[in-house]
Write a protein that holds these residues in place. Structure first.
Motif, PDB file in Angstrom:
ATOM      1  N   LYS A 188      -8.428   9.952  10.685  1.00  0.00           N
ATOM      2  CA  LYS A 188      -8.859   9.334   9.414  1.00  0.00           C
ATOM      3  C   LYS A 188      -7.669   8.829   8.611  1.00  0.00           C
ATOM      4  O   LYS A 188      -7.723   7.751   8.017  1.00  0.00           O
ATOM      5  N   ALA A 189      -6.563   9.589   8.606  1.00  0.00           N
ATOM      6  CA  ALA A 189      -5.362   9.141   7.887  1.00  0.00           C
ATOM      7  C   ALA A 189      -4.783   7.888   8.545  1.00  0.00           C
ATOM      8  O   ALA A 189      -4.366   6.947   7.856  1.00  0.00           O
ATOM      9  N   GLY A 190      -4.764   7.860   9.871  1.00  0.00           N
ATOM     10  CA  GLY A 190      -4.280   6.679  10.582  1.00  0.00           C
ATOM     11  C   GLY A 190      -5.140   5.467  10.316  1.00  0.00           C
ATOM     12  O   GLY A 190      -4.643   4.345  10.162  1.00  0.00           O
ATOM     13  N   THR A 191      -6.444   5.671  10.255  1.00  0.00           N
ATOM     14  CA  THR A 191      -7.363   4.575   9.956  1.00  0.00           C
ATOM     15  C   THR A 191      -7.111   4.029   8.551  1.00  0.00           C
ATOM     16  O   THR A 191      -7.073   2.810   8.353  1.00  0.00           O
ATOM     17  N   ARG A 192      -6.910   4.926   7.590  1.00  0.00           N
ATOM     18  CA  ARG A 192      -6.584   4.477   6.226  1.00  0.00           C
ATOM     19  C   ARG A 192      -5.277   3.690   6.208  1.00  0.00           C
ATOM     20  O   ARG A 192      -5.154   2.678   5.518  1.00  0.00           O
ATOM     21  N   ALA A 193      -4.301   4.151   6.985  1.00  0.00           N
ATOM     22  CA  ALA A 193      -2.999   3.469   7.037  1.00  0.00           C
ATOM     23  C   ALA A 193      -3.160   2.041   7.549  1.00  0.00           C
ATOM     24  O   ALA A 193      -2.515   1.119   7.043  1.00  0.00           O
ATOM     25  N   MET A 194      -4.022   1.844   8.544  1.00  0.00           N
ATOM     26  CA  MET A 194      -4.252   0.487   9.044  1.00  0.00           C
ATOM     27  C   MET A 194      -4.853  -0.397   7.955  1.00  0.00           C
ATOM     28  O   MET A 194      -4.541  -1.585   7.869  1.00  0.00           O
ATOM     29  N   ALA A 195      -5.698   0.179   7.140  1.00  0.00           N
ATOM     30  CA  ALA A 195      -6.388  -0.593   6.104  1.00  0.00           C
ATOM     31  C   ALA A 195      -5.460  -1.019   4.977  1.00  0.00           C
ATOM     32  O   ALA A 195      -5.682  -2.063   4.363  1.00  0.00           O
ATOM     33  N   VAL A 196      -4.428  -0.233   4.711  1.00  0.00           N
ATOM     34  CA  VAL A 196      -3.626  -0.500   3.513  1.00  0.00           C
ATOM     35  C   VAL A 196      -2.209  -0.997   3.774  1.00  0.00           C
ATOM     36  O   VAL A 196      -1.575  -1.506   2.846  1.00  0.00           O
ATOM     37  N   HIS A 197      -1.698  -0.859   4.982  1.00  0.00           N
ATOM     38  CA  HIS A 197      -0.284  -1.233   5.171  1.00  0.00           C
ATOM     39  C   HIS A 197      -0.108  -2.736   4.945  1.00  0.00           C
ATOM     40  O   HIS A 197      -0.969  -3.548   5.238  1.00  0.00           O
ATOM     41  N   GLU A 198       1.045  -3.083   4.387  1.00  0.00           N
ATOM     42  CA  GLU A 198       1.346  -4.478   4.035  1.00  0.00           C
ATOM     43  C   GLU A 198       2.653  -4.926   4.664  1.00  0.00           C
ATOM     44  O   GLU A 198       3.289  -5.842   4.180  1.00  0.00           O
ATOM     45  N   ASP A 199       3.068  -4.275   5.727  1.00  0.00           N
ATOM     46  CA  ASP A 199       4.343  -4.597   6.347  1.00  0.00           C
ATOM     47  C   ASP A 199       4.115  -5.319   7.672  1.00  0.00           C
ATOM     48  O   ASP A 199       3.000  -5.720   7.974  1.00  0.00           O
ATOM     49  N   ASP A 200       5.176  -5.461   8.452  1.00  0.00           N
ATOM     50  CA  ASP A 200       5.111  -6.248   9.678  1.00  0.00           C
ATOM     51  C   ASP A 200       4.717  -5.425  10.908  1.00  0.00           C
ATOM     52  O   ASP A 200       4.736  -5.934  12.020  1.00  0.00           O
ATOM     53  N   ARG A 201       4.364  -4.165  10.708  1.00  0.00           N
ATOM     54  CA  ARG A 201       3.933  -3.339  11.838  1.00  0.00           C
ATOM     55  C   ARG A 201       2.549  -3.784  12.309  1.00  0.00           C
ATOM     56  O   ARG A 201       1.746  -4.275  11.529  1.00  0.00           O
ATOM     57  N   THR A 202       2.288  -3.576  13.594  1.00  0.00           N
ATOM     58  CA  THR A 202       0.922  -3.772  14.067  1.00  0.00           C
ATOM     59  C   THR A 202       0.058  -2.652  13.485  1.00  0.00           C
ATOM     60  O   THR A 202       0.580  -1.613  13.046  1.00  0.00           O
TER      61      THR A 202
END
Length: 193
Positions: free
Chosen positions: A32-46
């Motif tokens: 769930k934390a990883g899923t949230r991270a995908m939703a909010v990250h604003e950097d150049d990571r996949t």
């Protein structure tokens, strides 16, 4: 039904992890934390990189070979979630008609799953992944819907302008956000979100 699918998915992956003697509660917290991270990250990571970076803040990296374990889950157990799903034959007819007319097709699904999971979902729908010039997944996407960066990265990957695109989807927020980049849209009202 997205709620039915997500419920089945979370139950299946938690059971899979627990059956291998791992802490399913910690795993689910990491998922769930990883899923949230995908939703909010604003950097150049996949999205995959954002997911795993956050996942390992909650789950012991040495507890399992997580890549191999989850590859096994998505190859076998995830595929079983779709057993009994009946594809809508109209979808197959639409895809066939578009291919026959020479239109390049892109599946721009919410890119929070590995490609293997997306391929299974296509199979449940009676569609062939080979029909698509691009299929978004967490491995090849750096943003999620409804962020404009998500749509822009898809336009760039396909080498087209927004005005060249017809977005077909059932989500008024996530799919119709593409209109801001000049795309046209067709809203599917079956399972409207």
């Amino acid at each position: 039904d997205i709620d039915e699918f997500m419920g089945a998915y979370f139950a299946a992956i938690a059971r899979f992890v627990a059956e291998r003697g791992l802490d399913a509660e910690r795993f689910m917290a990491g998922l769930k934390a990883g899923t949230r991270a995908m939703a909010v990250h604003e950097d150049d990571r996949t999205n995959a990189e954002a997911y795993w970076d956050e996942f390992y803040r909650h789950v012991d990296a040495g507890a399992a070979d997580w890549d191999a374990l989850l590859a096994e889950f998505y190859d076998v157990d995830f595929a079983r979630i779709g057993e009994g799903f009946v594809p809508d034959p109209a979808a197959a007819r639409v895809l066939a008609a578009l291919r026959a007319k020479g239109y390049p097709l892109a599946l721009t699904t919410m890119p929070m799953f590995p490609l293997r999971a997306v391929e299974h979902r296509l199979a449940w729908a009676g569609a062939d992944p080979a029909d698509f010039a691009r299929i978004t997944s967490y491995e090849n996407s750096k943003a999620v819907k409804p962020k404009q960066t998500y749509y822009a990265e898809n336009l760039a990957a396909l080498g087209v302008a927004g005005a060249d695109v017809l977005m077909v989807g059932n989500n008024t927020m996530e799919d119709l956000a593409f209109l801001d980049l000049g795309a046209d849209a067709f809203l599917v009202t079956d399972w409207l979100l």
